[in-house]
Design a protein around this motif. Structure first.
Motif, PDB file in Angstrom:
ATOM      1  N   HIS A  87       0.801  -1.229   0.000  1.00 57.88           N
ATOM      2  CA  HIS A  87       0.000   0.000   0.000  1.00 57.88           C
ATOM      3  C   HIS A  87       0.835   1.281   0.000  1.00 57.88           C
ATOM      4  O   HIS A  87       0.399   2.299  -0.511  1.00 57.88           O
ATOM      5  CB  HIS A  87      -1.003  -0.005   1.160  1.00 57.88           C
ATOM      6  N   ASP A 100      -2.052   6.332  -5.195  1.00 53.48           N
ATOM      7  CA  ASP A 100      -2.359   6.110  -6.610  1.00 53.48           C
ATOM      8  C   ASP A 100      -1.347   5.175  -7.267  1.00 53.48           C
ATOM      9  O   ASP A 100      -1.701   4.355  -8.116  1.00 53.48           O
ATOM     10  CB  ASP A 100      -2.373   7.445  -7.371  1.00 53.48           C
ATOM     11  N   ALA A 103      -2.007   1.616  -5.966  1.00 53.12           N
ATOM     12  CA  ALA A 103      -3.270   1.129  -6.530  1.00 53.12           C
ATOM     13  C   ALA A 103      -3.117   0.769  -7.996  1.00 53.12           C
ATOM     14  O   ALA A 103      -3.696  -0.223  -8.463  1.00 53.12           O
ATOM     15  CB  ALA A 103      -4.366   2.175  -6.342  1.00 53.12           C
ATOM     16  N   ALA A 104      -2.332   1.543  -8.738  1.00 53.84           N
ATOM     17  CA  ALA A 104      -2.123   1.249 -10.158  1.00 53.84           C
ATOM     18  C   ALA A 104      -1.383  -0.071 -10.341  1.00 53.84           C
ATOM     19  O   ALA A 104      -1.698  -0.845 -11.250  1.00 53.84           O
ATOM     20  CB  ALA A 104      -1.351   2.385 -10.820  1.00 53.84           C
ATOM     21  N   LYS A 107      -4.034  -2.891  -9.371  1.00 56.18           N
ATOM     22  CA  LYS A 107      -5.354  -2.908 -10.025  1.00 56.18           C
ATOM     23  C   LYS A 107      -5.643  -4.151 -10.871  1.00 56.18           C
ATOM     24  O   LYS A 107      -6.730  -4.717 -10.769  1.00 56.18           O
ATOM     25  CB  LYS A 107      -5.545  -1.649 -10.863  1.00 56.18           C
ATOM     26  N   HIS A 115      -8.751  -2.816  -4.511  1.00 56.03           N
ATOM     27  CA  HIS A 115      -8.150  -1.703  -5.241  1.00 56.03           C
ATOM     28  C   HIS A 115      -8.606  -0.365  -4.656  1.00 56.03           C
ATOM     29  O   HIS A 115      -7.798   0.547  -4.452  1.00 56.03           O
ATOM     30  CB  HIS A 115      -8.522  -1.783  -6.726  1.00 56.03           C
ATOM     31  N   TRP A 116      -9.882  -0.228  -4.360  1.00 55.16           N
ATOM     32  CA  TRP A 116     -10.431   1.018  -3.835  1.00 55.16           C
ATOM     33  C   TRP A 116      -9.815   1.352  -2.478  1.00 55.16           C
ATOM     34  O   TRP A 116      -9.464   2.505  -2.209  1.00 55.16           O
ATOM     35  CB  TRP A 116     -11.949   0.914  -3.711  1.00 55.16           C
ATOM     36  N   CYS A 118      -6.856   0.506  -1.395  1.00 53.84           N
ATOM     37  CA  CYS A 118      -5.495   0.956  -1.630  1.00 53.84           C
ATOM     38  C   CYS A 118      -5.472   2.377  -2.185  1.00 53.84           C
ATOM     39  O   CYS A 118      -4.714   3.237  -1.724  1.00 53.84           O
ATOM     40  CB  CYS A 118      -4.785  -0.007  -2.571  1.00 53.84           C
ATOM     41  N   GLN A 119      -6.308   2.638  -3.158  1.00 53.93           N
ATOM     42  CA  GLN A 119      -6.310   3.937  -3.830  1.00 53.93           C
ATOM     43  C   GLN A 119      -6.708   5.077  -2.898  1.00 53.93           C
ATOM     44  O   GLN A 119      -6.229   6.200  -3.046  1.00 53.93           O
ATOM     45  CB  GLN A 119      -7.245   3.908  -5.033  1.00 53.93           C
ATOM     46  N   HIS A 120      -7.554   4.806  -1.922  1.00 54.66           N
ATOM     47  CA  HIS A 120      -8.081   5.873  -1.071  1.00 54.66           C
ATOM     48  C   HIS A 120      -7.552   5.851   0.357  1.00 54.66           C
ATOM     49  O   HIS A 120      -7.955   6.690   1.166  1.00 54.66           O
ATOM     50  CB  HIS A 120      -9.612   5.820  -1.078  1.00 54.66           C
TER      51      HIS A 120
END
Length: 198
Positions: A87, A100, A103-104, A107, A115-116, A118-120
């Motif tokens: 993360h 980001d 998450a990329a 993904k 994924h969500w 990790c991204q947020h």
């Protein structure tokens, strides 16, 4: 001779619009090998966090291992544990948007929920410290009502914000390597997945 066997085989076009099926067979052959090396590259990049404290009680590598260990010991599945491990991998190259980057990377290999999270996680983790930096600790409220809001809040509460204990007995990176390799063995979704299967 099989065009996939030659390490010297190269496409001949100078612009993609002039490419041929043979050119793309060569590129596809190389792509599959390169894609299969992704876990090694990810592990190498993760090791850059070793010794990088940034003022924290433990270095970023130990934080990542501790977060993943806590998730694993809590019975989370391998994809979730790998997300916990990776993360913060974006800290080195995505200093201003590290979630980001992580998450990329993840993904193609994880569910929408993982994924969500990790991204947020950056905005959600901010609940624990943004107010000390003159920022809005309630930044995560911008996502209230999102399907994975509670899951992301839980990740930060149970694993991320709690993973700074120098005395915690984390598993070593080698423990997680087989999990990472299994998770990254084949993408769940990617427009390039067919090239690996070829």
């Amino acid at each position: 001779m099989d065009i996939h066997d030659s390490a010297e085989a190269r496409a001949t076009f100078t612009a993609m619009e002039n490419g041929t099926a043979q050119d793309w067979a060569i590129i596809g052959g190389h792509y599959g090998d390169f894609a299969r090396g992704l876990p090694d590259r990810v592990l190498s990049h993760l090791r850059l966090l070793d010794g990088d404290f940034g003022g924290f009680p433990i270095d970023r590598m130990q934080h990542s291992l501790q977060c993943a260990t806590r998730a694993h010991r809590d019975g989370r599945d391998e994809a979730y544990v790998v997300m916990a491990l990776l993360h913060d991998i974006g800290d080195t190259l995505g200093t201003y948007n590290h979630p980001d980057v992580a998450a990329a990377i993840l993904k193609p290999f994880v569910t929408e929920e993982v994924h969500w999270i990790c991204q947020h996680h950056g905005a959600f983790q901010g609940y624990y410290f943004f107010h000390f930096l003159g920022m809005d600790r309630e930044a995560r409220e911008a996502f209230r009502g999102a399907p994975h809001f509670d899951a992301c809040a839980e990740f930060c509460a149970k694993y991320d914000q709690a993973a700074f204990d120098p005395a915690y007995p984390s598993e070593p990176l080698e423990f997680f390597e087989p999990m990472l390799r299994r998770v990254m063995a084949r993408p769940l979704s990617s427009p390039y997945a067919k090239a690996i299967a070829a």
